[in-house]
Design a protein around this motif. Structure first.
Motif, PDB file in Angstrom:
ATOM      1  N   PRO A 194      -0.510 -10.617  -0.434  1.00  0.00           N
ATOM      2  CA  PRO A 194      -0.273  -9.411  -1.220  1.00  0.00           C
ATOM      3  C   PRO A 194       0.447  -9.690  -2.530  1.00  0.00           C
ATOM      4  N   TYR A 228      -8.115  -3.426  -1.179  1.00  0.00           N
ATOM      5  CA  TYR A 228      -6.899  -4.223  -1.004  1.00  0.00           C
ATOM      6  C   TYR A 228      -7.212  -5.615  -0.461  1.00  0.00           C
ATOM      7  N   CYS A 237       0.814  -1.223   0.000  1.00  0.00           N
ATOM      8  CA  CYS A 237       0.000   0.000   0.000  1.00  0.00           C
ATOM      9  C   CYS A 237       0.844   1.268   0.000  1.00  0.00           C
ATOM     10  N   ALA A 265      -3.765  -1.935   5.942  1.00  0.00           N
ATOM     11  CA  ALA A 265      -4.019  -1.187   4.715  1.00  0.00           C
ATOM     12  C   ALA A 265      -4.749   0.113   5.022  1.00  0.00           C
TER      13      ALA A 265
END
Length: 277
Positions: free
Chosen positions: A267, A247, A32, A226
């Motif tokens: 991720p 996310y 992020c 996030a």
């Protein structure tokens, strides 16, 4: 030289399996776009099957880590994860006051992820630590992000639908948090997952279809991290939560099996393929 990115701080325990805790926090923060700093509260002996032992970091050392990071590096937002004991919670409350982290507009945003229940619903905190979260951390929090089991333990409200989710948000807001995000992922049997954000007057709903995967370890940590990253980048609270919701849905969709138990949200969808040629 590259420009220094925004910074965020996680005050949390370590997961030796790399799926949850501060490891999940740092993975989410990196994707992020922020530099993640840590204040370690506990070292867990953990894998995909669960936690078998915990070594607690002394409260004064937890506070010293926060003081060292904020005093030199500076942070645009901070979050908590596993704090484990009333003594650690008391030390965190005192040090965030000292370094200018808190819920007020002139302070660095403070996100409290009240890690009070496992992904299976079992309590993770003693009663005095639960009380310390309510009385010491919630009044300092810009945002709290409990799952439904934590809502039940902290506010005494069992969430079964949108009306009870709003009731829970009101009860948690009354404990002092400026914003409350009631996470609906533990409402099993529902075809949708709906998270409810409230500032005590207005509500925002973030809904999407439930993704069919058993591998959701670290989802709550990743969502909170996030959001913390969004706040560190200067987003307003509803925008930071919306950013984090986008996310986490991609991270859950990219989750993978790991070991013999529950795998992590991932991720890795955001990692580009490297051409080594």
């Amino acid at each position: 030289m590259s420009e220094t990115p925004p910074r965020a701080l996680t005050i949390a325990g370590s997961d030796s399996g790399g799926a949850a805790g501060l490891e999940a926090d740092l993975r989410a923060m990196t994707v992020c776009g922020v530099h993640g700093c840590v204040a370690v509260t506990a070292v867990t002996v953990q894998n995909s099957l669960g936690v078998s032992d915990v070594h607690l970091v002394p409260p004064d050392v937890v506070a010293a880590q926060v003081r060292a990071v904020v005093g030199d590096i500076g942070v645009g937002a901070a979050k908590t994860g596993m704090l484990a004991t009333a003594g650690i919670i008391e030390a965190v409350a005192a040090v965030v006051d000292e370094v200018g982290i808190g819920r007020d507009d002139d302070r660095t945003p403070f996100l409290v992820d009240p890690v009070a229940a496992s992904m299976y619903g079992e309590p993770l905190l003693a009663d005095d630590a639960m009380d310390a979260i309510r009385t010491l951390l919630f009044p300092r929090a810009a945002l709290v992000t409990p799952n439904l089991d934590e809502v039940r333990l902290l506010a005494g409200v069992t969430v079964t639908d949108r009306d009870t989710a709003r009731k829970a948000a009101d009860a948690l807001h009354d404990l002092g948090a400026r914003w409350v995000l009631v996470k609906g992922g533990h409402l099993h049997g529902s075809p949708e997952v709906t998270d409810l954000l409230s500032d005590g007057e207005r509500t925002w709903e973030f809904a999407g279809p439930r993704i069919d995967t058993p591998n959701v370890h670290g989802a709550g940590d990743a969502l909170a991290s996030a959001t913390c990253a969004g706040l560190a980048r200067g987003l307003a609270m509803p925008d930071a939560v919306a950013y984090a919701e986008r996310y986490i849905r991609r991270a859950v969709a990219a989750s993978y099996p790991l070991g013999a138990g529950t795998g992590p949200v991932s991720p890795l969808w955001a990692v580009a393929d490297w051409d080594e040629s």
